[in-house]
Design a protein around this motif. Structure first.
Motif, short mmCIF file in Angstrom:
data_model
loop_
_atom_site.label_atom_id
_atom_site.label_comp_id
_atom_site.label_asym_id
_atom_site.label_seq_id
_atom_site.Cartn_x
_atom_site.Cartn_y
_atom_site.Cartn_z
N GLY A 53 0.80 -1.21 0.00
CA GLY A 53 0.00 0.00 0.00
C GLY A 53 0.83 1.27 0.00
O GLY A 53 0.35 2.34 0.38
N GLU A 54 2.10 1.17 -0.43
CA GLU A 54 3.00 2.32 -0.47
C GLU A 54 3.48 2.53 -1.91
O GLU A 54 3.61 1.57 -2.68
N LYS B 123 -6.18 3.67 -2.60
CA LYS B 123 -6.67 3.16 -1.33
C LYS B 123 -7.88 3.97 -0.86
O LYS B 123 -8.02 5.14 -1.19
N ARG C 201 -10.09 4.01 3.00
CA ARG C 201 -10.26 3.44 4.34
C ARG C 201 -9.22 2.35 4.62
O ARG C 201 -9.51 1.29 5.16
N ASN C 202 -7.98 2.67 4.16
CA ASN C 202 -6.82 1.81 4.41
C ASN C 202 -6.93 0.44 3.74
O ASN C 202 -6.27 -0.51 4.15
N ALA D 65 -4.34 9.08 -3.65
CA ALA D 65 -5.23 9.11 -2.48
C ALA D 65 -6.56 9.77 -2.83
O ALA D 65 -7.63 9.28 -2.45
#
Length: 816
Positions: free
Chosen positions: A365-366, A405, A407-408, A438
């Motif tokens: 997620g990065e 992404k 909500r994570n 984002a």
């Protein structure tokens, strides 16, 4: 321009002030027609002109670049009609250079301007103008800075401020010339890499922009577009010559310039944010998100989403892994057409291998940044994908992969690439790309949620509305349902058709007051109750009373209107009862005349304490009954009588079929403005059943009558030309009549056969107790009759009315 001596030094400052050249710049590009084609945010702040008011307008009306547009402008000051009052200009030398065998002149100057919008404010502008030679529409690059800001923020007196002037210097004459050359593209507008490279080469050839404090002190103009300063970080080193006297710029300018890049990128992100999410349609949102990055931020952008997101389903389960399938949903690029189509086709489902940067971004997620894809890395990535050679497309390019992404939870990712001739992605680009992703992820999640809620609403509404059989015994039915424009397309309007004993049909239309899930849930409960009571042959008025009692037990807010009608095609009668609903329309087949049926209105369901009455209306074969909810005829600001009149008129319009008749009504009434409520429409053509298609007999409660019943049925079926049905019909009639004779208690037994699309057999006796299907053993002598009926009949059932009951079954007519 005015030159100061080498001893000149701004008051109060000494050597070692290292931020001299960091000044905010406005960047403007003028095309060959003299019109502005690029207007940066710095230009907007400096001149007070919005981008939309500058692009496509004559540069002479907006810029004080006297002499730079020699073909279009006079050499003297700009006239008032140019939108500016020019008080002074002409500082700075002209330089000459040779480009591609042609001569181009770079000019610099200083002008004091009074915009029309505010005559009391003077703008002191430093400017540099570069002619752009070569193919393409761009003709002139203009850089502009605010000299007033230099003076006011550092406390210069007028004499000192006058010594600051714009000029040029060969970048090789300045320290860290390679760094200057590398940073030069960062102050240019984000255009294609080919044009950007051409402009850079010309600027370097014609002279690097500098601020001149004296003939010895030339400070390169180097606005910083990189990472913002962090706490504890010292002032950035400036690219200034090491001389005895250090030139300086105004106090606070280094902070402004340090954050100039951030402001520019935020402006880009704000523009992107305003351009995406204009629609809640998931497909359109995906296209907006992908195209937002090209060409301003990247040369290639590919968006990949998880299957659950693309399908508009619930939130994806668990983190992605090697088995997670990603769909490539959109691709944008500014390469030649078709270059990417075969290798990365849109719509392809891909499970990304573990040892790839795509997988790393997906599971962590990065963002993943690869400044340049080397041949070795290109070969390794391409090797992870079977039958696909990615090397020609990715080798030498700068690669940035950012997660999408919400909500994570990782919904997907974007692949961004720049061509080799364009500056590689850096840390600031990674931050910008992550922020872009984002915002895109949030917009995509909103579209996904909206799609999911729409699917839920449609599923809920469809599950609560019946699947109406268009052909009932003695009547044809057509329906329409239109969701309202409020609250997720869920409402409380419903219609229903219910098959009743005796070839009768119940026609129902109801409207729960309110909208949304609560109304839909209440509608489902009421519809189920009506279905249950109707099959028990509850009379219309009593059915509405029972429904009213049920609604009041369920809650105080349970209010609804309902119209319940039972059509008897053999007798040609309608039995109707109304609970606060709008009256139905009856269209007579004889003359085509339509009328609103005059029914006792009654109170809505849930009010309580109000009696309900039923009415019997005689109808003829071919008559049409139209029932609808008030959303079709009632519009805010209009009298409902107008809507009812329009309903009567449109219902009477001749039509080739029932569906066409329904569409005619919808077109006539639904086009009226202001409709927000949902609409339920039910139309029934009351065909009736001819007398010669009905046979009825009365039998004595005597076992010998069973044989007579078989004979009567056989003779009538042969008369109707249905010999293939005789054997099964005789067997089933024998079983049902035998049960009636055994339990009739001495009363008479009725037998009726009705011919429609199927054969309906009804046996009536004086015993109100309903029969039950019993389990029978291998040696039992009875108890198998209803099991035989259940096995051979298409449908069967039993109902009780008063002290009598009726057992009925249907038999399919062969060949139908």
């Amino acid at each position: 321009m005015d030159r100061g001596s080498e001893r000149d030094e701004p008051p109060g400052r000494g050597a070692g002030d290292a931020a001299a050249g960091r000044v905010p710049l406005g960047v403007i590009v003028v095309d060959r027609d003299g019109l502005v084609s690029h207007w940066s945010s710095g230009a907007r702040r400096l001149f007070g002109v919005q981008r939309d008011d500058a692009i496509g307008h004559p540069a002479a009306d907006l810029l004080p670049v006297s002499g730079a547009l020699a073909d279009d402008l006079p050499d003297d000051a700009l006239p008032d009609t140019y939108g500016l009052h020019q008080a002074h200009d002409g500082l700075g030398p002209d330089l000459e250079a040779s480009l591609d065998g042609r001569t181009g002149y770079a000019t610099a100057g200083r002008a004091r301007l009074f915009p029309h919008a505010d005559h009391g404010t003077r703008i002191d502008v430093l400017w540099w103008a570069y002619p752009l030679i070569g193919p393409g529409p761009s003709r002139l690059l203009v850089l502009a800075a605010d000299a007033t800001r230099l003076r006011d923020e550092r406390g210069y007196d007028d004499e000192t401020a006058e010594r600051i002037s714009p000029g040029f210097a060969r970048h090789t004459e300045l320290p860290a010339s390679a760094e200057l050359e590398r940073r030069l593209p960062e102050i240019l507008p984000n255009m294609g890499p080919g044009l950007s490279g051409r402009i850079v080469s010309q600027v370097l050839e014609l002279g690097y922009p500098v601020l001149e404090f004296s003939q010895y002190d030339r400070v390169p103009v180097t606005p910083y577009w990189g990472v913002p300063r962090r706490p504890g970080r010292g002032p950035a080193e400036a690219l200034v010559p090491q001389q005895r006297t250090a030139a300086v710029v105004p106090l606070g300018a280094e902070q402004d310039l340090e954050y100039a890049a951030v402001r520019e990128r935020l402006e880009f992100l704000n523009e992107v944010s305003s351009g995406i999410g204009s629609s809640l349609d998931l497909g359109e949102t995906i296209r907006e998100v992908t195209s937002a990055a090209v060409p301003r931020f990247a040369d290639f952008a590919g968006t990949h989403l998880r299957a659950a997101v693309l399908a508009g389903e619930g939130f994806p389960d668990g983190p992605p892994d090697t088995s997670t399938v990603m769909f490539r949903v959109s691709v944008e690029h500014n390469d030649e057409p078709g270059r990417w189509d075969d290798t990365v086709p849109v719509g392809e489902a891909v499970a990304f291998p573990e040892h790839t940067p795509f997988y790393k971004c997906m599971v962590t997620g990065e963002p993943v940044l690869i400044p340049r894809v080397t041949e070795e890395l290109s070969h390794r990535i391409s090797g992870e994908f079977e039958k696909r050679d990615l090397r020609p497309l990715i080798t030498g390019r700068s690669l940035l992969i950012v997660p999408l992404k919400a909500r994570n939870v990782v919904l997907g990712f974007m692949v961004l690439m720049r061509r080799p001739d364009r500056p590689a992605f850096d840390d600031m680009d990674r931050t910008t790309g992550a922020e872009l992703a984002a915002r895109a992820g949030l917009v995509l999640d909103n579209a996904r949620m909206y799609t999911y809620q729409e699917n839920v609403a449609d599923t809920l509404q469809d599950s609560m509305l019946p699947q109406v059989n268009p052909r009932m015994a003695g009547c044809d039915v057509a329906t329409r349902y239109l969701p309202g424009t409020r609250l997720g397309r869920i409402g409380g309007d419903w219609f229903d058709t219910i098959k009743l004993p005796g070839s009768r049909t119940a026609l129902v239309v109801g409207d729960v007051m309110g909208h949304g899930l609560n109304s839909a849930a209440m509608m489902g409960q009421l519809r189920t109750a009506v279905q249950t009571m109707a099959t028990m042959e509850t009379p219309p008025a009593q059915l509405l009373r029972n429904l009213d009692d049920l609604a009041r037990r369920l809650g105080e807010n349970y209010l609804a209107t309902c119209l319940y009608a039972v059509y008897d095609p053999i007798r040609g009668e309608l039995h109707l009862a109304n609970a606060g609903h709008i009256p139905p329309v009856l269209v007579r087949a004889e003359d085509g005349r339509s009328e609103l049926l005059d029914l006792p209105t009654g109170a809505p369901i849930g009010v309580g304490g109000v009696p309900f009455e039923s009415t019997v209306v005689r109808v003829s074969p071919g008559d049409r009954l139209v029932l609808c909810t008030d959303g079709l005829v009632e519009v805010r600001g209009s009298d409902i009588g107008e809507g009812l009149a329009a309903l009567c008129e449109s219902a009477a319009h001749p039509a080739a079929s029932m569906d066409v008749a329904c569409d005619t009504i919808i077109r006539a009434l639904n086009t009226r403005g202001g409709r927000k409520d949902d609409v339920a429409l039910l139309m029934a053509r009351l065909n009736g059943i001819p007398d010669d298609h009905v046979a009825e007999w009365h039998l004595d409660a005597d076992p010998r009558e069973v044989a007579r019943a078989r004979r009567l049925v056989r003779d009538r079926l042969l008369e109707w030309g249905l010999p293939q049905t005789v054997e099964t019909a005789q067997l089933l009639v024998s079983e049902v009549v035998t049960n009636a004779v055994q339990h009739a208690g001495g009363g008479r037994v009725g037998l009726r056969v009705v011919r429609t699309d199927a054969l309906l057999f009804e046996v009536t006796d004086d015993e109100p107790g309903l029969p039950a299907m019993l389990a029978s053993g291998p040696y039992d002598e009875s108890g198998r009759g209803l099991r035989v009926v259940s096995r051979l009949a298409r449908e069967w059932g039993a109902s009780a009315t008063g002290h009598r009951k009726t057992v009925w079954f249907e038999q399919t007519v062969s060949g139908r």
